[in-house]
Scaffold this motif. Sequence first.
Motif, PDB file in Angstrom:
ATOM      1  N   HIS A   1      13.496 -10.663  96.316  1.00 48.74           N
ATOM      2  CA  HIS A   1      14.374 -11.340  97.272  1.00 48.74           C
ATOM      3  C   HIS A   1      13.706 -11.282  98.636  1.00 48.74           C
ATOM      4  O   HIS A   1      13.175 -10.253  99.023  1.00 48.74           O
ATOM      5  N   GLY A   2      13.758 -12.407  99.361  1.00 53.34           N
ATOM      6  CA  GLY A   2      13.116 -12.399 100.662  1.00 53.34           C
ATOM      7  C   GLY A   2      13.587 -13.525 101.552  1.00 53.34           C
ATOM      8  O   GLY A   2      14.386 -14.365 101.161  1.00 53.34           O
ATOM      9  N   ARG A   3      13.062 -13.508 102.760  1.00 53.84           N
ATOM     10  CA  ARG A   3      13.360 -14.531 103.758  1.00 53.84           C
ATOM     11  C   ARG A   3      12.256 -15.579 103.735  1.00 53.84           C
ATOM     12  O   ARG A   3      11.076 -15.244 103.782  1.00 53.84           O
ATOM     13  N   PHE A   4      12.662 -16.831 103.672  1.00 51.12           N
ATOM     14  CA  PHE A   4      11.750 -17.966 103.580  1.00 51.12           C
ATOM     15  C   PHE A   4      11.573 -18.580 104.959  1.00 51.12           C
ATOM     16  O   PHE A   4      12.547 -18.926 105.613  1.00 51.12           O
ATOM     17  N   LEU A   5      10.329 -18.696 105.409  1.00 51.98           N
ATOM     18  CA  LEU A   5      10.037 -19.302 106.700  1.00 51.98           C
ATOM     19  C   LEU A   5       9.104 -20.486 106.480  1.00 51.98           C
ATOM     20  O   LEU A   5       7.896 -20.315 106.300  1.00 51.98           O
ATOM     21  N   PRO A   6       9.665 -21.707 106.453  1.00 49.48           N
ATOM     22  CA  PRO A   6       8.809 -22.871 106.249  1.00 49.48           C
ATOM     23  C   PRO A   6       7.965 -23.153 107.488  1.00 49.48           C
ATOM     24  O   PRO A   6       8.418 -22.987 108.614  1.00 49.48           O
ATOM     25  N   GLU A   7       6.751 -23.567 107.250  1.00 46.21           N
ATOM     26  CA  GLU A   7       5.860 -24.001 108.318  1.00 46.21           C
ATOM     27  C   GLU A   7       5.987 -25.523 108.435  1.00 46.21           C
ATOM     28  O   GLU A   7       6.562 -26.169 107.556  1.00 46.21           O
ATOM     29  N   PRO A   8       5.467 -26.139 109.496  1.00 44.41           N
ATOM     30  CA  PRO A   8       5.577 -27.596 109.639  1.00 44.41           C
ATOM     31  C   PRO A   8       5.061 -28.363 108.416  1.00 44.41           C
ATOM     32  O   PRO A   8       5.636 -29.386 108.037  1.00 44.41           O
ATOM     33  N   ALA A   9       4.023 -27.869 107.767  1.00 46.73           N
ATOM     34  CA  ALA A   9       3.454 -28.571 106.613  1.00 46.73           C
ATOM     35  C   ALA A   9       4.369 -28.536 105.390  1.00 46.73           C
ATOM     36  O   ALA A   9       4.153 -29.276 104.428  1.00 46.73           O
ATOM     37  N   PHE A  10       5.417 -27.695 105.414  1.00 39.56           N
ATOM     38  CA  PHE A  10       6.333 -27.625 104.275  1.00 39.56           C
ATOM     39  C   PHE A  10       6.988 -28.971 104.003  1.00 39.56           C
ATOM     40  O   PHE A  10       7.306 -29.294 102.856  1.00 39.56           O
ATOM     41  N   SER A  11       7.161 -29.773 105.027  1.00 42.40           N
ATOM     42  CA  SER A  11       7.818 -31.077 104.842  1.00 42.40           C
ATOM     43  C   SER A  11       7.087 -31.930 103.807  1.00 42.40           C
ATOM     44  O   SER A  11       7.709 -32.744 103.133  1.00 42.40           O
ATOM     45  N   GLN A  12       5.781 -31.727 103.651  1.00 41.60           N
ATOM     46  CA  GLN A  12       5.019 -32.475 102.644  1.00 41.60           C
ATOM     47  C   GLN A  12       5.374 -32.051 101.224  1.00 41.60           C
ATOM     48  O   GLN A  12       5.269 -32.844 100.289  1.00 41.60           O
ATOM     49  N   CYS A  13       5.776 -30.794 101.048  1.00 39.36           N
ATOM     50  CA  CYS A  13       6.083 -30.243  99.722  1.00 39.36           C
ATOM     51  C   CYS A  13       7.572 -30.215  99.421  1.00 39.36           C
ATOM     52  O   CYS A  13       7.963 -29.981  98.278  1.00 39.36           O
ATOM     53  N   LYS A  14       8.411 -30.412 100.419  1.00 33.61           N
ATOM     54  CA  LYS A  14       9.854 -30.263 100.252  1.00 33.61           C
ATOM     55  C   LYS A  14      10.428 -31.107  99.110  1.00 33.61           C
ATOM     56  O   LYS A  14      11.253 -30.604  98.339  1.00 33.61           O
ATOM     57  N   PRO A  15      10.009 -32.361  98.928  1.00 32.32           N
ATOM     58  CA  PRO A  15      10.558 -33.129  97.806  1.00 32.32           C
ATOM     59  C   PRO A  15      10.306 -32.468  96.449  1.00 32.32           C
ATOM     60  O   PRO A  15      11.171 -32.491  95.574  1.00 32.32           O
ATOM     61  N   TRP A  16       9.157 -31.843  96.277  1.00 27.77           N
ATOM     62  CA  TRP A  16       8.851 -31.151  95.028  1.00 27.77           C
ATOM     63  C   TRP A  16       9.801 -29.960  94.843  1.00 27.77           C
ATOM     64  O   TRP A  16      10.366 -29.773  93.773  1.00 27.77           O
ATOM     65  N   PHE A  17       9.982 -29.153  95.902  1.00 21.63           N
ATOM     66  CA  PHE A  17      10.894 -28.017  95.819  1.00 21.63           C
ATOM     67  C   PHE A  17      12.325 -28.477  95.562  1.00 21.63           C
ATOM     68  O   PHE A  17      13.061 -27.852  94.797  1.00 21.63           O
ATOM     69  N   ASP A  18      12.740 -29.563  96.183  1.00 19.61           N
ATOM     70  CA  ASP A  18      14.082 -30.103  95.945  1.00 19.61           C
ATOM     71  C   ASP A  18      14.253 -30.490  94.476  1.00 19.61           C
ATOM     72  O   ASP A  18      15.296 -30.233  93.880  1.00 19.61           O
ATOM     73  N   LYS A  19      13.213 -31.101  93.903  1.00 21.09           N
ATOM     74  CA  LYS A  19      13.280 -31.503  92.498  1.00 21.09           C
ATOM     75  C   LYS A  19      13.382 -30.278  91.589  1.00 21.09           C
ATOM     76  O   LYS A  19      14.193 -30.250  90.654  1.00 21.09           O
ATOM     77  N   VAL A  20      12.579 -29.257  91.855  1.00 23.36           N
ATOM     78  CA  VAL A  20      12.634 -28.033  91.055  1.00 23.36           C
ATOM     79  C   VAL A  20      14.014 -27.390  91.166  1.00 23.36           C
ATOM     80  O   VAL A  20      14.607 -26.978  90.164  1.00 23.36           O
TER      81      VAL A  20
END
Length: 72
Positions: A31-50
Motif C-alpha cells: 500500500h502506498g501513495r501515488f504521485l503522478p508526474e506530468p508524463a503520467f497523462s500519456q499512460c493514464k488511458p491505459w491505467f484507466d482501462k486496467v
Amino acid sequence: MTDPDSEWRLWSGSTLIDTITVDEAGMPWQHGRFLPEPAFSQCKPWFDKVNAIVERRSSNGSTTPTIASKVP
C-alpha cells in the motif's frame, strides 16, 4: 519484502511516469501513495482501462489471466 517509506518509480525510457511511496509492506500486497508526474497523462488511458477491467473482474469473479488478455 519492501520496507515502508521505500519508493518505487515507473519509467518509460528516461521519462519518470510516477512515484509510489510505500506506506505498508506485506506480501502479497503493498500500500502506498501515488504521485503522478506530468508524463503520467500519456499512460493514464491505459491505467484507466486496467482499472475498469479489474472492477469488472471484482464484480463477476473472473481471473487475472482474463485481465492480461484484454490489456494491450
